[in-house]
Motif scaffolding. Structure first.
Motif, PDB file in Angstrom:
ATOM      1  N   ARG A  48      77.514  45.768 -26.490  1.00  0.00           N
ATOM      2  CA  ARG A  48      76.456  46.744 -26.521  1.00  0.00           C
ATOM      3  C   ARG A  48      76.710  47.565 -27.806  1.00  0.00           C
ATOM      4  N   PHE A  49      76.010  48.204 -28.222  1.00  0.00           N
ATOM      5  CA  PHE A  49      76.273  49.103 -29.675  1.00  0.00           C
ATOM      6  C   PHE A  49      75.463  50.481 -29.648  1.00  0.00           C
ATOM      7  N   ALA A  50      76.018  51.534 -30.034  1.00  0.00           N
ATOM      8  CA  ALA A  50      75.335  52.662 -29.969  1.00  0.00           C
ATOM      9  C   ALA A  50      74.440  52.668 -31.320  1.00  0.00           C
ATOM     10  N   ASP A  51      74.644  52.060 -32.250  1.00  0.00           N
ATOM     11  CA  ASP A  51      73.905  51.851 -33.613  1.00  0.00           C
ATOM     12  C   ASP A  51      73.059  50.787 -33.731  1.00  0.00           C
ATOM     13  N   PHE A  77      75.789  42.567 -36.348  1.00  0.00           N
ATOM     14  CA  PHE A  77      76.765  41.628 -35.590  1.00  0.00           C
ATOM     15  C   PHE A  77      75.899  40.643 -35.104  1.00  0.00           C
ATOM     16  N   ARG A  78      74.643  40.598 -34.782  1.00  0.00           N
ATOM     17  CA  ARG A  78      73.759  39.511 -34.277  1.00  0.00           C
ATOM     18  C   ARG A  78      73.427  38.605 -35.492  1.00  0.00           C
ATOM     19  N   ARG A  79      73.478  38.916 -36.726  1.00  0.00           N
ATOM     20  CA  ARG A  79      73.322  38.133 -37.816  1.00  0.00           C
ATOM     21  C   ARG A  79      74.510  37.245 -37.999  1.00  0.00           C
ATOM     22  N   ARG A  80      75.778  38.193 -37.890  1.00  0.00           N
ATOM     23  CA  ARG A  80      77.057  37.411 -38.253  1.00  0.00           C
ATOM     24  C   ARG A  80      77.572  36.438 -37.187  1.00  0.00           C
ATOM     25  N   ALA A  81      77.065  36.782 -36.038  1.00  0.00           N
ATOM     26  CA  ALA A  81      77.645  36.051 -34.909  1.00  0.00           C
ATOM     27  C   ALA A  81      76.659  35.088 -34.290  1.00  0.00           C
ATOM     28  N   HIS A  82      75.539  34.929 -34.808  1.00  0.00           N
ATOM     29  CA  HIS A  82      74.139  34.019 -34.482  1.00  0.00           C
ATOM     30  C   HIS A  82      73.924  34.349 -33.156  1.00  0.00           C
ATOM     31  N   GLY A  83      73.825  35.563 -32.883  1.00  0.00           N
ATOM     32  CA  GLY A  83      73.427  36.026 -31.339  1.00  0.00           C
ATOM     33  C   GLY A  83      71.822  36.264 -31.619  1.00  0.00           C
ATOM     34  N   GLU A  84      71.571  36.790 -30.280  1.00  0.00           N
ATOM     35  CA  GLU A  84      70.356  37.160 -29.946  1.00  0.00           C
ATOM     36  C   GLU A  84      70.167  38.482 -29.350  1.00  0.00           C
ATOM     37  N   VAL A  85      68.994  39.321 -29.595  1.00  0.00           N
ATOM     38  CA  VAL A  85      68.726  40.397 -28.727  1.00  0.00           C
ATOM     39  C   VAL A  85      69.136  40.264 -27.512  1.00  0.00           C
ATOM     40  N   TYR A  86      69.622  41.063 -26.590  1.00  0.00           N
ATOM     41  CA  TYR A  86      69.671  40.857 -25.375  1.00  0.00           C
ATOM     42  C   TYR A  86      68.533  41.393 -24.372  1.00  0.00           C
ATOM     43  N   ASP A  87      67.785  40.652 -23.853  1.00  0.00           N
ATOM     44  CA  ASP A  87      66.991  41.124 -22.726  1.00  0.00           C
ATOM     45  C   ASP A  87      67.250  40.659 -21.338  1.00  0.00           C
ATOM     46  N   PRO A  88      67.536  41.646 -20.643  1.00  0.00           N
ATOM     47  CA  PRO A  88      68.134  41.031 -19.290  1.00  0.00           C
ATOM     48  C   PRO A  88      67.219  40.528 -18.538  1.00  0.00           C
ATOM     49  N   LYS A  89      65.687  40.659 -18.731  1.00  0.00           N
ATOM     50  CA  LYS A  89      64.844  40.180 -17.732  1.00  0.00           C
ATOM     51  C   LYS A  89      64.811  38.406 -18.043  1.00  0.00           C
ATOM     52  N   ALA A  90      65.018  38.289 -19.362  1.00  0.00           N
ATOM     53  CA  ALA A  90      65.116  36.950 -19.730  1.00  0.00           C
ATOM     54  C   ALA A  90      66.365  36.152 -19.010  1.00  0.00           C
ATOM     55  N   TRP A  91      67.119  36.855 -18.491  1.00  0.00           N
ATOM     56  CA  TRP A  91      68.389  36.179 -17.880  1.00  0.00           C
ATOM     57  C   TRP A  91      68.347  36.243 -16.324  1.00  0.00           C
ATOM     58  N   GLU A  92      67.389  36.646 -15.732  1.00  0.00           N
ATOM     59  CA  GLU A  92      67.338  37.002 -14.311  1.00  0.00           C
ATOM     60  C   GLU A  92      66.733  35.819 -13.543  1.00  0.00           C
ATOM     61  N   VAL A 111      73.646  39.327 -27.165  1.00  0.00           N
ATOM     62  CA  VAL A 111      74.106  38.219 -26.390  1.00  0.00           C
ATOM     63  C   VAL A 111      74.500  37.094 -27.302  1.00  0.00           C
ATOM     64  N   VAL A 112      75.852  36.623 -27.209  1.00  0.00           N
ATOM     65  CA  VAL A 112      76.329  35.344 -27.920  1.00  0.00           C
ATOM     66  C   VAL A 112      76.955  34.617 -27.235  1.00  0.00           C
ATOM     67  N   GLU A 113      77.235  33.368 -27.445  1.00  0.00           N
ATOM     68  CA  GLU A 113      77.941  32.479 -26.749  1.00  0.00           C
ATOM     69  C   GLU A 113      79.481  32.899 -26.898  1.00  0.00           C
ATOM     70  N   ALA A 114      79.962  32.765 -25.622  1.00  0.00           N
ATOM     71  CA  ALA A 114      81.489  33.201 -25.660  1.00  0.00           C
ATOM     72  C   ALA A 114      82.251  32.455 -26.753  1.00  0.00           C
ATOM     73  N   ALA A 115      82.016  31.389 -26.839  1.00  0.00           N
ATOM     74  CA  ALA A 115      82.824  30.274 -27.648  1.00  0.00           C
ATOM     75  C   ALA A 115      82.722  31.072 -29.173  1.00  0.00           C
ATOM     76  N   ALA A 116      81.625  31.738 -29.598  1.00  0.00           N
ATOM     77  CA  ALA A 116      81.175  32.249 -30.835  1.00  0.00           C
ATOM     78  C   ALA A 116      82.056  33.526 -31.149  1.00  0.00           C
ATOM     79  N   LEU A 117      82.816  33.930 -29.876  1.00  0.00           N
ATOM     80  CA  LEU A 117      83.504  35.392 -30.011  1.00  0.00           C
ATOM     81  C   LEU A 117      85.118  35.088 -30.405  1.00  0.00           C
TER      82      LEU A 117
END
Length: 79
Positions: free
Chosen positions: A54-57, A64-79, A15-21
């Motif tokens: 989402r990535f297969a690899d 990508f997470r490191r380059r875009a300063h994102g986080e591993v997405y855990d859907p439970k954390a967003w409920e 998950v990344v901030e939309a602006a980061a994309l």
């Protein structure tokens, strides 16, 4: 394609901030061949927009997470 099938085929989510994309745009598919074309948009409690990719690899997802300063997405954390 069902959400379950997407999660099964592309199990690594970032998950990344939309602006980061902005600025990455069309370069995503070329740099990350295992990325899914399907994205999910989420909003946090402060109203900020995020995009889940989402990535297969796993290695591509981490790169990508490191380059875009994102986080591993855990859907439970967003409920």
């Amino acid at each position: 394609m069902s959400n379950a099938k997407v999660r099964a085929n592309w199990p690594h989510a970032v998950v990344v901030e939309a602006a980061a994309l902005q600025g990455l745009g069309v370069h995503l598919n070329g740099a990350y061949p295992s990325i899914s074309e399907r994205t999910t948009h989420v909003v946090d409690e402060r109203g900020r927009g995020y995009v889940v990719l989402r990535f297969a690899d796993a290695e591509e997802a981490e790169l990508f997470r490191r380059r875009a300063h994102g986080e591993v997405y855990d859907p439970k954390a967003w409920e």
